[in-house]
Write an enzyme that holds these catalytic residues in place. Structure first.
Site, PDB file in Angstrom:
ATOM      1  N   HIS A   1      -4.087   6.480   3.889  1.00 45.39           N
ATOM      2  CA  HIS A   1      -4.397   5.241   3.173  1.00 45.39           C
ATOM      3  C   HIS A   1      -5.819   4.808   3.524  1.00 45.39           C
ATOM      4  CE1 HIS A   1      -4.176   1.331   1.472  1.00 45.39           C
ATOM      5  NE2 HIS A   1      -4.060   0.686   2.616  1.00 45.39           N
TER       6      HIS A   1
ATOM      7  N   CYS B   1       0.814  -1.230   0.000  1.00 46.05           N
ATOM      8  CA  CYS B   1       0.000   0.000   0.000  1.00 46.05           C
ATOM      9  C   CYS B   1       0.842   1.273   0.000  1.00 46.05           C
ATOM     10  CB  CYS B   1      -0.966  -0.017   1.177  1.00 46.05           C
ATOM     11  SG  CYS B   1      -1.986  -1.494   1.201  1.00 46.05           S
TER      12      CYS B   1
ATOM     13  N   ASN C   1     -10.265  -0.722  -0.324  1.00 43.00           N
ATOM     14  CA  ASN C   1      -8.807  -0.606  -0.225  1.00 43.00           C
ATOM     15  C   ASN C   1      -8.195  -0.939  -1.588  1.00 43.00           C
ATOM     16  OD1 ASN C   1      -6.082  -0.878   0.272  1.00 43.00           O
ATOM     17  ND2 ASN C   1      -6.318  -2.148   2.108  1.00 43.00           N
TER      18      ASN C   1
END
Ligand code: COA
Length: 330
Positions: A257, A116, A287
């Site tokens: 994030h 990520c 996500n």
């Protein structure tokens, strides 16, 4: 004292696949509910790229927009850096496919595998290239097709992930004071097996066994990852703010994030930033790993929440574990 920026963002673009998968869609195939997913994660829907939309093509769309905004042509680029854990092929880097699609004939191109934080790692690398004088016009992307590594039969992960791409052009800073003011990166490989894809790599190459055991899909110990994410993102924010010589109350927008609304809320609370100064779109896109921050930046600009001169705190966490935080004057 706030340092003088070396590198600044001059263009931004994103690409979202058109297919929307809602929580109601998962209710048909898994033992789950819209209520559980919304309460535990904040996610309501995510975008999925089908087999006809490659990662390189999503990157091409995002890059074309970013280049136009920066008033550059693809041939002006010195480097293309793509943060991804879902390249179109294991070999070569998808950044090279993108280089060909764009006709960026003067650019070096490579992927980075930092999960990520791939986009934030890419920003830090681009800043370093500019600081050293090695490159001046750099395309940094975060892009994923997580749908290809998500087990649709595993309710603990299937509902979490989505696909998308976003990227920025990074160039040397001018005298305006706008640009990247600090960057903090970190990793803890001792916790790698809490979030990983066990099979299909060179340690356990693709085989009938790997496919049968579904070990080519993401496995995650959600609760442990959750705790580590909050801790690492909180510390990374502290580090990036301190390095930039600014305090949280000066931040116009926290761009975290997008993995789980509860992780975002806990991180904002630790940083002392109210939720009305936090970018949230995990409800719409889930996500998307390395793509979450550029997608959130793109939305923030479109909604007028990010303007020239806005002070942004970007923060991210992911498999590895890896984390990173960057302060940017937009
Ligand atoms: N629908 C319904 N129930 C579900 C479910 C789903 N989609 N997924 C898991 N559950 C169940 C579990 O099986 C467990 O049941 P049990 O108590 O009978 O064993 C129960 O819900 C609670 O599971 P738990 O894992 O403790 O839930 P949680 O509150 O930690 O939430 C996550 C799970 C995954 C949403 C949360 O841990 C999380 O977001 N973790 C971090 C994820 C992340 O950020 N990953 C990427 C980092 S980049």
């Amino acid at each position: 004292m706030t340092p003088r920026p070396i590198a600044r963002i001059t263009g931004l673009g994103a690409c979202l696949p058109p297919t929307v998968v809602t929580n109601a869609d998962f209710e048909k195939s898994l033992d789950t509910s819209d209520q559980w997913i919304v309460e535990r994660t904040g996610i309501r829907e995510r975008r999925i790229a089908g087999p006809d939309l490659t990662l390189a093509e999503m990157c091409r769309v995002a890059s074309t927009k970013a280049l136009a905004q920066a008033n550059l042509s693809a041939k002006d680029l010195d480097v293309i850096i793509l943060g991804t854990v879902t390249p179109d092929r294991r070999l070569p880097a998808t950044a090279c496919d993108l280089q060909a699609l764009l006709g960026a004939t003067n650019a070096a191109a490579f992927d980075i595998s930092a999960a990520c934080p791939g986009f934030v790692y890419g920003l830090a690398i681009a800043r370093g290239f500019i600081a050293s004088g090695q490159a001046n016009r750099i395309l940094v992307l975060g892009a994923e097709k997580l749908s290809t590594v998500t087990d649709s039969t595993d309710r603990s992960t299937a509902v979490l992930f989505g696909d998308g791409a976003g990227g920025v052009v990074v160039e040397p800073a001018d005298d305006s004071g706008r640009g990247i003011l600090s960057s903090v990166l970190g990793a803890d490989g001792t916790l790698a097996d809490l979030l990983y894809i066990p099979g299909g790599g060179s340690a356990d190459p693709v085989s009938e066994k790997v496919v049968r055991e579904r070990s080519h899909f993401i496995k995650m110990a959600g609760r442990e990852v959750f705790k580590a994410a909050v801790l690492a993102m909180s510390r990374a924010c502290d580090g990036a703010l301190a390095q930039a010589g600014i305090t949280a109350d000066q931040i116009d927008l926290l761009v975290p994030h997008q993995a789980n609304i509860r992780i975002i809320e806990a991180t904002a609370k630790h940083a002392g930033i109210p939720m009305d100064k936090v970018m949230v779109n995990v409800d719409r896109f889930g996500n998307t790993s390395a793509a979450t921050i550029p997608l959130a930046l793109d939305q923030g600009v479109a909604e007028g929440r990010i303007k020239p001169g806005s002070l942004l705190l970007l923060v991210t966490f992911g498999a590895g574990f890896t984390w990173g935080s960057v302060v940017v004057r937009w």
